[in-house]
Design an enzyme around this catalytic site. Structure first.
Site, PDB file in Angstrom:
ATOM      1  CE  LYS A 182      48.260  42.160  50.673  1.00 29.21           C
ATOM      2  NZ  LYS A 182      48.918  41.334  51.673  1.00 29.21           N
ATOM      3  CD  GLU A 184      50.857  36.782  47.224  1.00 29.15           C
ATOM      4  OE1 GLU A 184      51.489  37.822  47.059  1.00 29.15           O
ATOM      5  OE2 GLU A 184      49.700  36.757  47.676  1.00 29.15           O
ATOM      6  CG  HIS A 216      45.684  37.588  48.247  1.00 35.64           C
ATOM      7  ND1 HIS A 216      45.766  37.526  49.618  1.00 35.64           N
ATOM      8  CD2 HIS A 216      46.829  38.168  47.821  1.00 35.64           C
ATOM      9  CE1 HIS A 216      46.918  38.063  50.004  1.00 35.64           C
ATOM     10  NE2 HIS A 216      47.577  38.466  48.919  1.00 35.64           N
ATOM     11  N   GLY A 265      53.225  39.996  54.752  1.00 31.66           N
ATOM     12  CA  GLY A 265      53.074  41.047  55.758  1.00 31.66           C
ATOM     13  C   GLY A 265      53.851  40.807  57.039  1.00 31.66           C
ATOM     14  CB  SER A 280      58.110  40.069  53.228  1.00 29.62           C
ATOM     15  OG  SER A 280      57.139  39.976  54.259  1.00 29.62           O
ATOM     16  CG  ASN A 296      47.138  42.796  46.652  1.00 28.12           C
ATOM     17  OD1 ASN A 296      46.199  43.599  46.674  1.00 28.12           O
ATOM     18  ND2 ASN A 296      47.093  41.608  47.245  1.00 28.12           N
ATOM     19  CD  GLU A 306      45.907  39.550  52.648  1.00 25.51           C
ATOM     20  OE1 GLU A 306      45.365  40.367  51.893  1.00 25.51           O
ATOM     21  OE2 GLU A 306      47.110  39.621  52.989  1.00 25.51           O
TER      22      GLU A 306
HETATM   23  P1  13P Z   1      53.398  41.849  51.537  1.00 21.48           P
HETATM   24  O1  13P Z   1      54.296  42.235  50.404  1.00 21.48           O
HETATM   25  O2  13P Z   1      52.896  43.003  52.332  1.00 21.48           O
HETATM   26  O3  13P Z   1      54.021  40.769  52.370  1.00 21.48           O
HETATM   27  O4  13P Z   1      52.068  41.201  50.876  1.00 21.48           O
HETATM   28  C1  13P Z   1      52.213  40.224  49.904  1.00 21.48           C
HETATM   29  C2  13P Z   1      50.898  39.966  49.283  1.00 21.48           C
HETATM   30  O5  13P Z   1      50.004  39.438  49.911  1.00 21.48           O
HETATM   31  C3  13P Z   1      50.708  40.415  47.903  1.00 21.48           C
HETATM   32  O6  13P Z   1      49.536  39.895  47.361  1.00 21.48           O
END
Ligand code: 13P
Length: 251
Positions: free
Chosen positions: A11, A167, A95, A173, A213, A9, A97
């Site tokens: 982003k 997740e 997601h 992150g 992560s 992903n 976010e």
């Molecule tokens: P990270 O791997 O940067 O923690 O992000 C995970 C994520 O949100 C994947 O959709």
């Protein structure tokens, strides 16, 4: 048997030039991988560029979001037919976010899954608890509600096209991964919910990814868990070396 799926992903990252450079290298590096399904999820504006590089490749393309209507007066939105047209086969839905910053709810997630399925896109449906919910022992309740409401009303045949991504928000992150045991516990719980909502055969067929992560250093221990069938990778999917190491580590 369930297919292992490793998805990157990206982003809100990578210009067209950067995206083309990255997938050109990934295509070459991951050429021989048949053990896992590989997906990259760029921003919508570069989907078609990425598609042009990845023709005749084992790397598939996913989008990061969609709207549930096909077309019309919905300024700023993008729909399943347009994502398909740009080369997407998968789409991330719900997601954390998007839930946190853009008001996504289980109800909108459900509508988006429906739209994706109608147009033959495989939804990657995200669920996960935040830190406060984990610390107050609400993680199971939160995930149960997310799964039951987001996945309500789909037939077994439709469910089989869906991937679920667990997740935990506190692990996204932050560099703080859920331990393999912590992740397995939730994955097993989600599979149990799928048995209740459908049946064992359906539950056993659904790929449940872990995200938060994921790095080359932890992929092997995560993937070794019985109910972890892949990863949704954020930061580490932006770098060629780390994404290649995660994919090969999952084989
Ligand atoms: P990270 O791997 O940067 O923690 O992000 C995970 C994520 O949100 C994947 O959709």
């Amino acid at each position: 048997m369930r297919k292992t799926v490793i998805a990157g992903n990206w982003k809100l990252n990578n210009t067209s030039k950067e995206a083309i450079e990255l997938v050109t290298l990934l295509k070459r590096d991951l050429l021989d991988i048949t053990e896992v399904d590989i997906v990259v999820c760029p921003v919508s504006t570069v989907l078609a560029d990425v598609r042009d590089v990845l023709t005749e490749s084992n790397i598939k393309i996913g989008a990061q979001n969609l709207f549930w209507e096909d077309k019309g007066a919905f300024t700023g939105e993008i729909s399943a037919p347009l994502l398909k047209d740009a080369g997407a086969e998968y789409v991330i839905i719900g997601h954390s976010e998007r839930r946190q910053y853009f008001g996504e709810t289980n109800e909108t997630v459900n509508k988006k899954i429906k739209a994706a399925l109608v147009h033959g896109l495989s939804p990657i449906v995200c669920v996960g608890e935040n830190l406060e919910q984990r610390e107050t022992d609400k993680a199971f309740d939160v995930i149960e509600t997310q799964c039951r409401e987001s996945l309500a009303g789909f037939t077994a045949a439709e469910m089989k096209k869906i991937i679920i991504a667990y997740e935990p928000i506190w692990a996204i992150g932050t560099g703080k991964t859920a331990s393999p045991d912590q992740a397995q516990e939730i994955h097993q719980f989600i599979r149990g919910l799928l048995v209740e909502m459908h049946d064992q055969e359906l539950a056993d067929s659904i790929t449940i990814q872990y995200g938060g992560s994921v790095k080359p250093e932890n992929i092997k221990d995560l993937i070794a868990q019985k109910d972890i069938d892949g990863a949704l990778v954020g930061g580490a999917s932006l770098k060629r070396d780390s994404f290649v190491a995660i994919v090969t580590g999952a084989c």
